[in-house]
Scaffold this motif. Structure first.
Motif, PDB file in Angstrom:
ATOM      1  N   ILE A 172       0.821  -1.153  -0.050  1.00 61.19           N
ATOM      2  CA  ILE A 172      -0.127   0.074  -0.248  1.00 61.19           C
ATOM      3  C   ILE A 172       0.927   1.189   0.100  1.00 61.19           C
ATOM      4  N   LEU A 173       1.742   1.306   0.876  1.00 59.29           N
ATOM      5  CA  LEU A 173       2.595   2.332   0.944  1.00 59.29           C
ATOM      6  C   LEU A 173       3.559   2.666  -0.381  1.00 59.29           C
ATOM      7  N   LEU A 174       4.085   1.511  -1.160  1.00 54.93           N
ATOM      8  CA  LEU A 174       4.776   1.634  -2.340  1.00 54.93           C
ATOM      9  C   LEU A 174       3.845   2.296  -3.507  1.00 54.93           C
ATOM     10  N   MET A 175       2.623   1.520  -3.621  1.00 50.33           N
ATOM     11  CA  MET A 175       1.691   2.028  -4.580  1.00 50.33           C
ATOM     12  C   MET A 175       1.190   3.561  -4.256  1.00 50.33           C
ATOM     13  N   ALA A 176       1.151   3.725  -3.033  1.00 53.90           N
ATOM     14  CA  ALA A 176       0.710   5.306  -2.541  1.00 53.90           C
ATOM     15  C   ALA A 176       1.743   6.127  -2.826  1.00 53.90           C
ATOM     16  N   SER A 177       2.890   5.917  -2.753  1.00 54.21           N
ATOM     17  CA  SER A 177       3.836   6.907  -2.853  1.00 54.21           C
ATOM     18  C   SER A 177       4.444   7.106  -4.344  1.00 54.21           C
ATOM     19  N   ILE A 178       4.227   5.863  -5.081  1.00 57.13           N
ATOM     20  CA  ILE A 178       4.316   6.328  -6.687  1.00 57.13           C
ATOM     21  C   ILE A 178       3.046   6.925  -7.191  1.00 57.13           C
ATOM     22  N   LEU A 179       2.050   6.543  -6.729  1.00 60.68           N
ATOM     23  CA  LEU A 179       0.844   7.260  -7.218  1.00 60.68           C
ATOM     24  C   LEU A 179       1.075   8.796  -6.834  1.00 60.68           C
ATOM     25  N   GLY A 180       1.464   9.047  -5.550  1.00 59.50           N
ATOM     26  CA  GLY A 180       1.642  10.317  -4.937  1.00 59.50           C
ATOM     27  C   GLY A 180       2.421  11.311  -5.589  1.00 59.50           C
ATOM     28  N   LEU A 181       3.523  10.502  -6.037  1.00 54.97           N
ATOM     29  CA  LEU A 181       4.845  11.192  -6.908  1.00 54.97           C
ATOM     30  C   LEU A 181       4.073  11.798  -8.074  1.00 54.97           C
ATOM     31  N   ILE A 182       3.463  10.870  -8.734  1.00 53.05           N
ATOM     32  CA  ILE A 182       2.981  11.203 -10.209  1.00 53.05           C
ATOM     33  C   ILE A 182       1.889  12.229  -9.969  1.00 53.05           C
ATOM     34  N   GLY A 183       0.851  12.277  -8.926  1.00 50.27           N
ATOM     35  CA  GLY A 183      -0.127  13.121  -8.794  1.00 50.27           C
ATOM     36  C   GLY A 183       0.557  14.389  -8.032  1.00 50.27           C
ATOM     37  N   GLY A 184       1.750  14.525  -7.427  1.00 47.24           N
ATOM     38  CA  GLY A 184       2.220  15.466  -6.909  1.00 47.24           C
ATOM     39  C   GLY A 184       2.854  16.289  -8.046  1.00 47.24           C
ATOM     40  N   ILE A 185       3.583  15.713  -8.947  1.00 49.08           N
ATOM     41  CA  ILE A 185       3.956  16.356 -10.133  1.00 49.08           C
ATOM     42  C   ILE A 185       2.949  17.146 -10.898  1.00 49.08           C
ATOM     43  N   ALA A 186       1.758  16.284 -11.195  1.00 52.53           N
ATOM     44  CA  ALA A 186       0.636  16.975 -11.712  1.00 52.53           C
ATOM     45  C   ALA A 186      -0.016  18.072 -10.975  1.00 52.53           C
ATOM     46  N   TRP A 187      -0.034  18.000  -9.720  1.00 50.68           N
ATOM     47  CA  TRP A 187      -0.643  18.896  -8.824  1.00 50.68           C
ATOM     48  C   TRP A 187       0.247  20.107  -8.886  1.00 50.68           C
ATOM     49  N   LEU A 188       1.578  20.259  -8.806  1.00 49.23           N
ATOM     50  CA  LEU A 188       2.424  21.202  -8.990  1.00 49.23           C
ATOM     51  C   LEU A 188       2.142  22.058 -10.341  1.00 49.23           C
ATOM     52  N   ARG A 189       2.092  21.334 -11.246  1.00 49.82           N
ATOM     53  CA  ARG A 189       1.841  21.802 -12.703  1.00 49.82           C
ATOM     54  C   ARG A 189       0.539  22.557 -12.957  1.00 49.82           C
TER      55      ARG A 189
END
Length: 165
Positions: A109-126
């Motif tokens: 769960i933490l690995l998936m959430a971290s990967i998804l969060g990284l992708i989502g975070g980049i999109a969020w910042l943009r």
């Protein structure tokens, strides 16, 4: 009949986690009135019912380790940076996921959430044109990872990791 009950429980959990993801994405809050009962219900379901997802011990350890790991991460971050880095709503959500799915599911769960969060975070910042210092909700990614683990258990160790090695 038992499979119908399990189906209804899983559908209810998907609905609850989806709601929590939505609320956190929009408000940066994970309401205790939902996360705390999810913890108790997960430990109760896995402790009292024959059709459990995991053993009672795994559920209890999952709740404690789920909360404790993000609490410790936040405490360390607070010592280093002087401010919170992880919300305790996220810790309660991970405790609920651990209570329902067991401590064994937490690394996936933490690995998936971290990967998804990284992708989502980049999109969020943009999307929001914000600086890296801005707060970012992690709960939606925990919830999505929890739903994936609920519906397709152990997808990371059985399908993804062998293909990466």
């Amino acid at each position: 009949m038992d499979s119908m009950i399990i189906y209804l429980i899983k559908a209810s959990l998907v609905a609850a986690f989806t709601y929590l993801a939505y609320v956190d994405w929009h408000s940066f809050r994970l309401p205790n009135r939902i996360t705390l009962p999810l913890i108790v219900l997960g430990m109760t379901f896995n402790g009292l019912f024959e059709q459990q997802f995991v053993s009672a011990t795994s559920a209890w350890i999952g709740a404690v380790v789920g909360y404790g790991s993000l609490w410790a991460l936040n405490a360390t971050y607070r010592l280093v940076r002087g401010k919170n880095g992880v919300g305790m709503g996220d810790a309660k959500l991970l405790a609920a996921l651990g209570a329902w799915l067991g401590w064994e599911s937490l690394p996936s769960i933490l690995l998936m959430a971290s990967i998804l969060g990284l992708i989502g975070g980049i999109a969020w910042l943009r999307w929001h044109r914000q600086q890296l210092q801005q707060a970012f909700p992690f709960g939606p990614f925990l919830a999505i990872a929890g739903i994936i683990e609920l519906l397709w258990p152990q997808i990371i160790p059985t399908l993804i990791i062998p293909r990466l090695i």
